[in-house]
Motif scaffolding. Structure first.
Motif, PDB file in Angstrom:
ATOM      1  N   ILE A   6       0.844  -1.194   0.000  1.00 34.53           N
ATOM      2  CA  ILE A   6       0.000   0.000   0.000  1.00 34.53           C
ATOM      3  C   ILE A   6       0.887   1.255   0.000  1.00 34.53           C
ATOM      4  CG2 ILE A   6      -1.637   1.357   1.390  1.00 34.53           C
ATOM      5  CD1 ILE A   6      -3.117  -0.939   0.305  1.00 34.53           C
ATOM      6  N   LEU A  25      -3.624   1.268  -6.547  1.00 34.43           N
ATOM      7  CA  LEU A  25      -3.738   0.434  -5.345  1.00 34.43           C
ATOM      8  C   LEU A  25      -4.359  -0.928  -5.641  1.00 34.43           C
ATOM      9  CD1 LEU A  25      -4.864   3.171  -2.791  1.00 34.43           C
ATOM     10  CD2 LEU A  25      -2.706   1.944  -2.782  1.00 34.43           C
ATOM     11  N   VAL A  26      -5.359  -0.954  -6.539  1.00 27.74           N
ATOM     12  CA  VAL A  26      -5.973  -2.246  -6.900  1.00 27.74           C
ATOM     13  C   VAL A  26      -4.926  -3.125  -7.604  1.00 27.74           C
ATOM     14  CG1 VAL A  26      -7.720  -3.378  -8.357  1.00 27.74           C
ATOM     15  CG2 VAL A  26      -8.357  -1.403  -6.976  1.00 27.74           C
ATOM     16  N   ASN A  29      -2.451  -4.687  -5.267  1.00 28.13           N
ATOM     17  CA  ASN A  29      -2.913  -5.655  -4.270  1.00 28.13           C
ATOM     18  C   ASN A  29      -3.624  -6.872  -4.842  1.00 28.13           C
ATOM     19  OD1 ASN A  29      -2.387  -4.570  -1.403  1.00 28.13           O
ATOM     20  ND2 ASN A  29      -2.918  -2.793  -2.649  1.00 28.13           N
ATOM     21  N   ILE A  30      -3.955  -6.830  -6.122  1.00 29.71           N
ATOM     22  CA  ILE A  30      -4.723  -7.929  -6.712  1.00 29.71           C
ATOM     23  C   ILE A  30      -3.930  -9.250  -6.676  1.00 29.71           C
ATOM     24  CG2 ILE A  30      -4.069  -7.650  -9.168  1.00 29.71           C
ATOM     25  CD1 ILE A  30      -7.132  -7.913  -9.741  1.00 29.71           C
ATOM     26  N   SER A  32      -2.308 -10.433  -4.310  1.00 30.13           N
ATOM     27  CA  SER A  32      -2.445 -11.106  -3.005  1.00 30.13           C
ATOM     28  C   SER A  32      -3.631 -12.065  -2.963  1.00 30.13           C
ATOM     29  CB  SER A  32      -2.601 -10.071  -1.894  1.00 30.13           C
ATOM     30  OG  SER A  32      -1.434  -9.299  -1.816  1.00 30.13           O
TER      31      SER A  32
END
Lengths: 147, 64
Positions: A6, A25-26, A29-30, A32
């Motif tokens: 982040i 941000l998407v 983190n996608i 994960s």
């Protein structure tokens, strides 16, 4: 890394405010989402490096390059932000001792400088890693408060 | 071969780290909510089942 997925995109956003924050941000983190087998496992493996997490296509640069094309038709800024976010995730993860499949599909080998621990329990209690993540956290908070 | 972690003992021994990680996470989350408003749901939505599984696992482990 944990919070860095982040904080690093937020710091990037601080330097390049023309990026789309949510897409960044998407994208970051996608990857994960492939941690499900790790979450539902009964025991921590003695050799966590052999587990499935981070060994899927979601943790490859190729995945984000492929997704860039349909997103580009939709919106260039969103497509670019999503790809940059995804790249930060994969490249940050490649710093750990497992490495990542950076050259997939050309090679299934795991590449990276292997300077951070991969095991979660060791990671969260490592003083140097904690200091690094804390510094990134402070920088990200400054970006969020100033913009 | 597997390694069993005693979460209660591990948490007690490393409570300053656990507290610091949780505080940093909460602060970052609050700042992101203030910045993204309702769009935050797009970011956290896919991870809500993961959070539920994790909390259930932690609860189960601490009950032992």
């Amino acid at each position: 890394m944990i919070l860095a997925h982040i904080t690093v995109p937020l710091i990037l956003y601080g330097f390049f405010p023309q990026l789309h924050l949510l897409a960044l941000l998407v994208g970051a983190n996608i990857s994960s989402l492939d941690s499900l087998p790790t979450l539902i496992r009964k025991r921590t493996p003695k050799e966590p490096i052999t587990e499935a997490h981070a060994a899927t296509i979601l943790h490859t640069l190729f995945f984000f390059i492929v997704l860039f094309i349909p997103l580009y038709i939709f919106n260039l800024t969103i497509a670019l932000s999503f790809m940059i976010g995804g790249f930060t995730h994969v490249l940050i993860d490649a710093l750990d001792e497992k490495g990542r499949m950076l050259l997939y599909p050309l090679s299934n080998k795991f590449y990276g400088p292997k300077i951070l621990t991969y095991d979660f329990w060791t990671y969260v209690t490592d003083k140097k890693i904690f200091a690094l993540e804390s510094a990134l956290f402070v920088a990200a908070c400054i970006v969020l408060l100033m913009r | 071969m597997s390694l069993k972690i005693n979460l209660r003992r591990w948490g007690g021994k490393n409570s300053p780290y656990v507290a610091a990680w949780i505080i940093m996470g909460i602060v970052l989350f609050i700042l992101l909510v203030l910045k993204l408003r309702l769009e935050i749901l797009i970011l956290i939505g896919p991870f809500i089942p993961y959070l539920v599984i994790t909390l259930a696992r932690i609860r189960q482990e601490l009950k032992r």
